[in-house]
Scaffold this motif. Structure first.
Motif, PDB file in Angstrom:
ATOM      1  N   GLN A  23       0.876  -1.252  -0.023  1.00  0.00           N
ATOM      2  CA  GLN A  23       0.051   0.147  -0.176  1.00  0.00           C
ATOM      3  C   GLN A  23       0.778   1.227  -0.149  1.00  0.00           C
ATOM      4  OE1 GLN A  23      -3.225   0.227  -0.169  1.00  0.00           O
ATOM      5  NE2 GLN A  23      -3.826  -2.058  -0.036  1.00  0.00           N
TER       6      GLN A  23
ATOM      7  N   ALA B  65      -0.502   7.317   1.221  1.00  0.00           N
ATOM      8  CA  ALA B  65      -1.609   7.888   1.350  1.00  0.00           C
ATOM      9  C   ALA B  65      -2.616   6.761   1.376  1.00  0.00           C
ATOM     10  CB  ALA B  65      -1.787   8.440  -0.243  1.00  0.00           C
ATOM     11  N   ALA B  66      -2.654   5.705   0.844  1.00  0.00           N
ATOM     12  CA  ALA B  66      -3.532   4.757   0.900  1.00  0.00           C
ATOM     13  C   ALA B  66      -3.781   3.957   2.525  1.00  0.00           C
ATOM     14  CB  ALA B  66      -3.359   3.433   0.046  1.00  0.00           C
TER      15      ALA B  66
ATOM     16  N   GLN C  30      -2.866   5.755   4.884  1.00  0.00           N
ATOM     17  CA  GLN C  30      -3.546   6.858   5.863  1.00  0.00           C
ATOM     18  C   GLN C  30      -5.159   7.036   5.719  1.00  0.00           C
ATOM     19  OE1 GLN C  30      -2.272  10.755   4.811  1.00  0.00           O
ATOM     20  NE2 GLN C  30      -3.123  11.776   6.515  1.00  0.00           N
ATOM     21  N   THR C  31      -5.422   6.771   4.384  1.00  0.00           N
ATOM     22  CA  THR C  31      -6.730   6.488   4.293  1.00  0.00           C
ATOM     23  C   THR C  31      -7.389   5.603   5.140  1.00  0.00           C
ATOM     24  OG1 THR C  31      -6.813   7.457   2.091  1.00  0.00           O
ATOM     25  CG2 THR C  31      -8.833   6.382   2.691  1.00  0.00           C
TER      26      THR C  31
ATOM     27  N   ALA D 137      -7.558   6.352   8.866  1.00  0.00           N
ATOM     28  CA  ALA D 137      -8.488   7.228   9.225  1.00  0.00           C
ATOM     29  C   ALA D 137      -9.768   6.554   9.119  1.00  0.00           C
ATOM     30  CB  ALA D 137      -8.525   8.503   8.288  1.00  0.00           C
ATOM     31  N   ALA D 138     -10.378   5.646   8.305  1.00  0.00           N
ATOM     32  CA  ALA D 138     -11.447   4.861   8.081  1.00  0.00           C
ATOM     33  C   ALA D 138     -11.498   4.066   9.434  1.00  0.00           C
ATOM     34  CB  ALA D 138     -11.609   4.032   6.843  1.00  0.00           C
TER      35      ALA D 138
ATOM     36  N   GLU E 174     -19.519   5.689   8.224  1.00  0.00           N
ATOM     37  CA  GLU E 174     -18.186   5.696   7.376  1.00  0.00           C
ATOM     38  C   GLU E 174     -18.386   5.412   6.164  1.00  0.00           C
ATOM     39  OE1 GLU E 174     -14.374   6.549   6.500  1.00  0.00           O
ATOM     40  OE2 GLU E 174     -15.562   6.866   8.611  1.00  0.00           O
TER      41      GLU E 174
ATOM     42  N   HIS F 141     -17.592   7.992   2.803  1.00  0.00           N
ATOM     43  CA  HIS F 141     -16.983   7.323   1.304  1.00  0.00           C
ATOM     44  C   HIS F 141     -17.841   7.668   0.048  1.00  0.00           C
ATOM     45  CE1 HIS F 141     -12.862   6.192   2.604  1.00  0.00           C
ATOM     46  NE2 HIS F 141     -13.678   5.587   3.942  1.00  0.00           N
TER      47      HIS F 141
ATOM     48  N   LYS G 270     -18.251  11.340  -0.773  1.00  0.00           N
ATOM     49  CA  LYS G 270     -17.138  11.813  -1.425  1.00  0.00           C
ATOM     50  C   LYS G 270     -17.023  11.087  -2.866  1.00  0.00           C
ATOM     51  CE  LYS G 270     -13.986  12.043   2.449  1.00  0.00           C
ATOM     52  NZ  LYS G 270     -12.775  11.476   3.150  1.00  0.00           N
TER      53      LYS G 270
END
Length: 635
Positions: free
Chosen positions: A3, A6-7, A9-10, A13-14, A167, A171, A174
């Protein structure tokens, strides 16, 4: 496959957002490093206090001022005390009652690298249940206690499910926002209608494709959004989509004079997806190319015939001349010889007209002052009119240079004026009105007070050799006007006025010429020597220059350099795409484009370019380039 940061981190966060407790991590500088969504909602914090790097001091001050910790006499002293405790952070667990009456537990632990992590849990219901159980513990049976534990377990499961759904909803929101942004940026109207014809989705581009239509149309019936005239043109094709078949249709919007292409694609529920685009400029280029092909074919067919007929006419003229020199011919023979010679000579003139019509060069639009063009037209036309006939010219054109082939436009308008003159003999009135139609056409409307067109003439007036003037007409006037108009991507309409008299509308694409300011020019040329030569010419004319060799490089420069005022591009370029593709991609930005090429005039790309913009044919001189960059009246 590993990964990306950025992935990761996403995903982190999720995961944190699914936790029912509020969580924060502050670094050793007392700035926020991590928090989840529950932290913001639990304490109702503004966005700036949950951003990475938000100061711990500001958060405490905000909560104290809002009454989170009850009555605080000296807020600043309270904040300083909390900051000092944070700098000497020690592991702790505490429960406190908030000003709202809810009870939370606060559990904090220091981190080895500095900073700390804190978990906040809403234990209000737990405390209430504990109090209730203690008060009634003697009365509750084991069965009730077991039932209470079961309910508590169920509630925890429901809370976890709700967090997961929230959650997922974030998503989806977004994704929907990105999708809507993409559709809003498309130069087309994208929509969906249900089986009853009501819009269930639409981007806000309908009014940009078909002017004077609403943009907020979700819930409206398609007939109400489009209006009765346009809806009547697409209704049958929409029904075709409702029946399960794709349908594509082009039509002209009368109010805006635009050409619209609409595509209907059936969905699986009886409705249809709708894609509408403004294809006016594409249609203008296509019409010009089709007319060029027709004329090329006509030239091929007539050239051989003209050669043979010229030989035959030469033989006839020679034989008649020999016959006229024979002595002793009866008197009536001379009249027949003269008539035969006159007919042969007229045939020769007719062949010359055919050659001119099929062999004339392509339109060469140049920066033209429309007011001067009309003034020159009046100067040319008035001496040809009888003294009792009037010519009135109404000039409503803008005060800007327009790309026109002034020679062919003047020839066409003069031809129409002379036709009107013949229809009004010996006196009458001719009126010419020049105006723009929306942002699409330059329209010349010529009317007269003659008898008007008959039904047969309206149907055949643009056919070669059709004439109502008998032996005085060649039948090539209107066909030549029609030919020149179509070659320019325009349209010619014939009709009659309600009060009598003919009316002819000649429409040409409205394209303003590039401005003559000494600004930044993007030069797109893949030949190094030529690019250097054109760069020197542009700099000599006072322009600044940036360079590219392909459509991709040019597009990237335009996106990063906002000051580019004009593009000078070759048609053939390195890589994928041509200068025409670059020009089409820049239509939405309004950046003017001048094309240059060494292709022959018969090449399809050259023809399409001439129908849409100003084209410089290589090699060209500095004066030619200066004339293209500095609008002036085309001679």
């Amino acid at each position: 496959m590993p990964q990306t940061p950025a992935a990761i981190q996403t995903l982190t966060a999720a995961g944190l957002n699914l936790i029912g407790q509020a969580l924060t991590i502050y670094d050793n500088d007392l700035r926020l490093a991590v928090c989840n969504a529950r932290f913001q909602s639990m304490f109702d914090l503004p966005d700036n206090l949950v951003m990475i790097g938000a100061p711990f001091e500001e958060t405490i001050r905000h909560l104290a001022q809002r009454g989170e910790y009850g009555e605080v006499d000296d807020v600043e002293a309270f904040v300083r005390e909390r900051v000092e405790q944070a700098r000497a952070f020690q592991a702790h667990y505490m429960e406190r009652t908030r000003a709202t009456g809810t009870i939370i537990s606060v559990e904090g632990s220091p981190l080895p690298q500095g900073g700390w992590v804190t978990v906040y849990t809403d234990i209000t219901r737990t405390k209430q249940q504990e109090v209730l159980l203690r008060a009634r513990s003697e009365e509750l049976s084991d069965q009730v206690l077991a039932h209470t534990e079961e309910l508590a377990s169920t509630n925890r499961a429901l809370a976890s499910t709700v967090s997961t759904l929230e959650e997922t909803k974030r998503h989806l929101t977004k994704i929907e926002a990105r999708t809507r942004l993409t559709t809003e940026m498309m130069p087309a109207h994208i929509a969906h209608v249900d089986e009853a014809g009501h819009y269930t989705y639409s981007n806000r581009r309908l009014s940009s494709v078909i002017p004077n239509r609403p943009s907020d149309i979700v819930g409206l019936h398609i007939s109400d959004a489009l209006g009765p005239t346009v809806y009547s043109k697409v209704r049958d094709h929409l029904q075709t989509a409702f029946s399960g078949l794709e349908a594509v249709h082009e039509f002209s919007d009368i109010d805006s004079a635009r050409r619209i292409r609409v595509a209907f694609t059936p969905d699986s529920n009886g409705g249809a997806y709708v894609l509408s685009m403004d294809v006016t400029q594409e249609t203008q280029a296509r019409v010009a190319l089709q007319q060029t092909r027709r004329r090329t074919l006509a030239a091929q067919v007539t050239s051989g015939m003209a050669h043979d007929f010229s030989n035959l006419l030469t033989i006839i003229l020679g034989m008649q001349s020999s016959l006229a020199r024979i002595d002793g011919l009866p008197k009536e023979a001379n009249a027949l010889i003269d008539a035969t010679l006159s007919a042969a000579q007229r045939g020769g003139q007719l062949l010359s007209s055919i050659a001119e019509m099929t062999g004339q060069p392509l339109p060469n639009p140049r920066a033209t002052d429309p007011h001067v063009l009309l003034q020159d037209l009046q100067t040319l036309a008035r001496p040809s009119l009888p003294s009792g006939m009037t010519l009135t010219v109404t000039d409503l054109l803008p005060d800007a240079s327009i790309l026109l082939d002034s020679g062919t436009v003047q020839d066409s308008l003069l031809n129409l004026i002379l036709n009107a003159r013949d229809a009004c003999q010996p006196d009458g009135a001719i009126t010419l009105c020049a105006e723009t139609v929306h942002d699409t056409w330059v329209q010349f409307t010529l009317s007269d007070t003659g008898a008007g067109f008959s039904a047969h003439a309206l149907e055949h007036a643009c056919d070669p050799f059709f004439t109502t003037k008998g032996k005085d007409g060649s039948g090539l006037g209107l066909p030549m006007v029609y030919d020149m108009t179509k070659l320019a991507g325009g349209d010619l309409q014939l009709g009659n006025q309600s009060g009598g008299g003919a009316v002819v509308r000649l429409r040409l694409p409205l394209r303003f010429s590039p401005t003559g300011t000494k600004g930044l020019v993007l030069l797109v040329e893949d030949e190094d020597d030529l690019r250097a030569h054109y760069r020197d010419l542009l700099i000599g004319l006072g322009h600044s220059v940036v360079e590219a060799i392909s459509v991709q490089e040019a597009t990237a420069l335009i996106e990063t350099i906002p000051d580019i005022q004009l593009v000078l591009s070759d048609i053939h370029l390195s890589g994928e795409g041509t200068g025409l593709d670059l020009m089409n991609g820049l239509r939405k930005t309004g950046t003017p484009v001048i094309l240059m090429t060494s292709l022959p005039e018969t090449d399809p790309l050259h023809r399409m370019a001439c129908a849409t913009t100003l084209v410089l044919h290589k090699p060209f001189s500095p004066a030619d380039l200066a004339a293209a960059l500095t609008p002036k009246v085309a001679q």
